[in-house]
Design a protein around this motif. Structure first.
Motif, PDB file in Angstrom:
ATOM      1  N   SER A  13       0.831  -1.207   0.000  1.00 43.41           N
ATOM      2  CA  SER A  13       0.000   0.000   0.000  1.00 43.41           C
ATOM      3  C   SER A  13       0.868   1.260   0.000  1.00 43.41           C
ATOM      4  O   SER A  13       2.038   1.235   0.393  1.00 43.41           O
ATOM      5  N   GLU A  68      -8.343   2.750   8.716  1.00 44.35           N
ATOM      6  CA  GLU A  68      -7.045   2.775   8.045  1.00 44.35           C
ATOM      7  C   GLU A  68      -7.260   3.353   6.653  1.00 44.35           C
ATOM      8  O   GLU A  68      -8.104   2.870   5.898  1.00 44.35           O
ATOM      9  N   ASP A 107      -7.096   4.081   2.893  1.00 49.15           N
ATOM     10  CA  ASP A 107      -6.732   3.303   1.710  1.00 49.15           C
ATOM     11  C   ASP A 107      -5.917   4.183   0.759  1.00 49.15           C
ATOM     12  O   ASP A 107      -5.730   5.371   1.003  1.00 49.15           O
ATOM     13  N   ASP A 108      -5.446   3.601  -0.324  1.00 46.46           N
ATOM     14  CA  ASP A 108      -4.586   4.335  -1.257  1.00 46.46           C
ATOM     15  C   ASP A 108      -5.272   5.569  -1.834  1.00 46.46           C
ATOM     16  O   ASP A 108      -4.648   6.610  -2.005  1.00 46.46           O
TER      17      ASP A 108
END
Length: 149
Positions: A2, A45, A47-48
């Motif tokens: 990631s 969390e 993400d990209d």
């Protein structure tokens, strides 16, 4: 891997190399990501896609700062901001050329049947959705303006 993990690894290698500018820039970026992750009701969390948006935001802040510093005659500060911006831009996808961007804008205009300034928002939204991080909003706006006039 990631984008978030790539940034962490690059931060670690910059610390080992004692590259102070890179370390401070990546720490700032990591802090922005962490702030985003804990901002809501529960911790998430990033993400990209979300990390890319945060990087784009940081790059835009650098551009604004560079402009302000240059107007104020603070060339040293402007140079530091430029170097930080270059570090951040390495994590963004390659930018589209003006020709590629014009093709996308033309295609969206024909798809939507846009003919005037009244359709500006519709066209901008679709173009920005299709270019996702590969074209700066300022460039897109200029080309859409030109095509709809």
């Amino acid at each position: 891997m990631s984008l978030r993990n790539t940034i962490q690894e690059d931060l670690t290698s910059a610390m080992k190399a004692k590259d102070e500018l890179r370390v401070s820039t990546l720490r700032m970026l990591k802090a922005a990501i962490m702030k985003f992750e804990v901002a809501g009701d529960k911790k998430i969390e990033a993400d990209d896609g979300q990390v890319l948006k945060l990087i784009e935001k940081e790059v835009k802040q650098r551009k604004d700062s560079i402009e302000a510093f240059e107007k104020g005659g603070k060339t040293e500060m402007a140079e530091k901001e430029k170097k930080e911006m270059e570090i951040l831009q390495k994590y963004l996808p390659e930018q589209m050329s003006d020709e590629e961007l014009e093709k996308v804008v033309t295609q969206v205009i024909s798809q939507t049947g846009a003919t005037s300034k009244a359709d500006f928002g519709k066209v901008m939204g679709m173009v920005m959705g299709q270019t996702k991080g590969r074209a700066d909003g300022t460039r897109v706006k200029a080309i859409v303006d030109q095509k709809l006039n």
